[in-house]
Design a protein around this motif. Structure first.
Motif, PDB file in Angstrom:
ATOM      1  N   MET A  87     -15.351 -37.997  -2.314  1.00 33.06           N
ATOM      2  CA  MET A  87     -14.308 -37.035  -2.678  1.00 33.06           C
ATOM      3  C   MET A  87     -13.823 -36.322  -1.421  1.00 33.06           C
ATOM      4  O   MET A  87     -14.621 -36.045  -0.517  1.00 33.06           O
ATOM      5  CB  MET A  87     -14.853 -36.024  -3.691  1.00 33.06           C
ATOM      6  N   GLY A 120     -13.670 -43.719  -6.507  1.00 31.50           N
ATOM      7  CA  GLY A 120     -14.694 -44.142  -7.456  1.00 31.50           C
ATOM      8  C   GLY A 120     -14.741 -45.650  -7.563  1.00 31.50           C
ATOM      9  O   GLY A 120     -14.047 -46.379  -6.838  1.00 31.50           O
ATOM     10  N   LEU A 124     -10.365 -35.926 -14.197  1.00 32.36           N
ATOM     11  CA  LEU A 124     -11.375 -36.964 -13.983  1.00 32.36           C
ATOM     12  C   LEU A 124     -12.053 -37.385 -15.282  1.00 32.36           C
ATOM     13  O   LEU A 124     -12.302 -38.574 -15.505  1.00 32.36           O
ATOM     14  CB  LEU A 124     -12.427 -36.475 -12.986  1.00 32.36           C
ATOM     15  N   VAL A 128      -9.894 -38.585  -4.793  1.00 31.15           N
ATOM     16  CA  VAL A 128     -11.237 -38.899  -5.295  1.00 31.15           C
ATOM     17  C   VAL A 128     -11.373 -40.418  -5.322  1.00 31.15           C
ATOM     18  O   VAL A 128     -10.468 -41.123  -5.784  1.00 31.15           O
ATOM     19  CB  VAL A 128     -11.464 -38.318  -6.706  1.00 31.15           C
ATOM     20  N   ILE A 164     -18.090 -41.827  -9.503  1.00 29.24           N
ATOM     21  CA  ILE A 164     -17.406 -41.267  -8.345  1.00 29.24           C
ATOM     22  C   ILE A 164     -18.271 -41.519  -7.108  1.00 29.24           C
ATOM     23  O   ILE A 164     -19.454 -41.167  -7.082  1.00 29.24           O
ATOM     24  CB  ILE A 164     -17.143 -39.765  -8.523  1.00 29.24           C
TER      25      ILE A 164
END
Length: 308
Positions: free
Chosen positions: A238, A245, A208, A243, A235
């Motif tokens: 999750m 974002g 990330l 994930v 972000i």
């Protein structure tokens, strides 16, 4: 002293024939009619001149009231026409009164006729009322990109009855003003710039920190993105396998769709381990100043100098 006898009056007055009396009456009436016609014509000429002058004055006054921003040509035309027709109606009533016409009965007949026409054309009159409110409140102007009644397009024309839009695929859309005014209006051109929110989703296995840094670098290199507000990558959610974002940047309204597409493509290529496509070679835009008279709502977004 001799007394005056009423019976001697016919003898003392000169003899006048009936023809002479009728002729004198006709001359008197003709003279009065000619004077009334001349005065009515003068009132009509003054009314026409005053209507044009006051219409021009009203247009100029509207332009001076919006001196800090470009004048609205549609509103100026509407105000000028309204002033002109009001002056003409008042002048015509004065002409009829000068000619001896009882205007009260005419106004009563016109009022009854207007009521009947209003009941028959209440749908069209609702469009006129909505058009007047749109011209007065000005939620959008000709040339703005708006979304209303399920349609998105550029405003090409605005009158008392309808609003004409041109869509991105060059379709002409005509929407009644009552439907526009009764619906939510989203003006996409009101502010000088817009924020792009490019939402992406990547696997949980992606680094990330490196991904966010690469995405920020790619966004900052795009010349269509404003320089006074740094790109933000955050972000939003999750899960076990992914994930989610968003990349948030500011750009000009006409670049919004293109910047959104480029950022989504860059996010997808970075997630796949590929180098993103380079941004277009354009001059870096300077932050625009908010237009005078049109609120920008972005005054607090200017970057502050870093503390040494």
């Amino acid at each position: 002293m001799s007394s005056f006898n009423l019976a001697d009056i016919p003898r003392l007055l000169p003899k006048v024939s009936a023809e002479e009396v009728v002729a004198a009456d006709l001359v008197h009436r003709g003279t009065q009619i000619a004077i009334d016609l001349a005065v009515a014509a003068l009132i009509l000429l003054v009314t026409l001149w005053a209507s044009r002058w006051l219409s021009t004055f009203a247009k100029g006054a509207m332009g001076r009231m919006t001196r800090q921003s470009p004048p609205d040509a549609t509103l100026q035309t509407f105000i000028g026409s309204a002033v002109r027709y009001i002056v003409i109606i008042v002048g015509l009533v004065a002409v009829l009164q000068q000619l001896g016409v009882k205007t009260t009965s005419i106004l009563a007949v016109l009022g009854a006729a207007s009521l009947a026409v209003g009941l028959a054309l209440q749908g069209a009159l609702s469009n006129v009322a909505a058009g007047v409110m749109i011209l007065a409140l000005r939620p959008y102007r000709v040339g703005d990109v708006i979304e209303t009644a399920g349609r998105i397009g550029t405003v090409r024309a605005l009158d008392l009855f309808t609003t004409e839009l041109t869509t991105a695929d060059n379709l002409k859309v005509v929407i009644p003003n009552s439907k526009v005014f009764g619906d939510v209006i989203v003006n996409k051109s009101f502010h000088e710039r817009r924020r792009v929110d490019a939402v992406f989703r990547i696997p949980i296995s992606v680094d990330l920190a490196a991904y966010i840094a690469a995405l920020k670098t790619r966004a900052a290199a795009d010349p269509r993105i404003m320089t006074d507000a740094e790109p933000v990558v955050e972000i939003t959610s999750m899960a076990e396998a992914w994930v989610e974002g968003a990349v948030r940047v500011w750009t000009m309204p006409h670049d919004h769709a293109a910047v959104m597409a480029d950022l989504l493509l860059a996010a997808r290529m970075l997630a796949a381990g590929q180098a993103p496509l380079p941004p277009p070679a354009l001059p870096k835009p300077s932050p625009p100043r908010p237009a005078q008279g049109r609120k920008s709502g972005l005054r607090n977004l200017r970057s502050r100098p870093k503390a040494e």
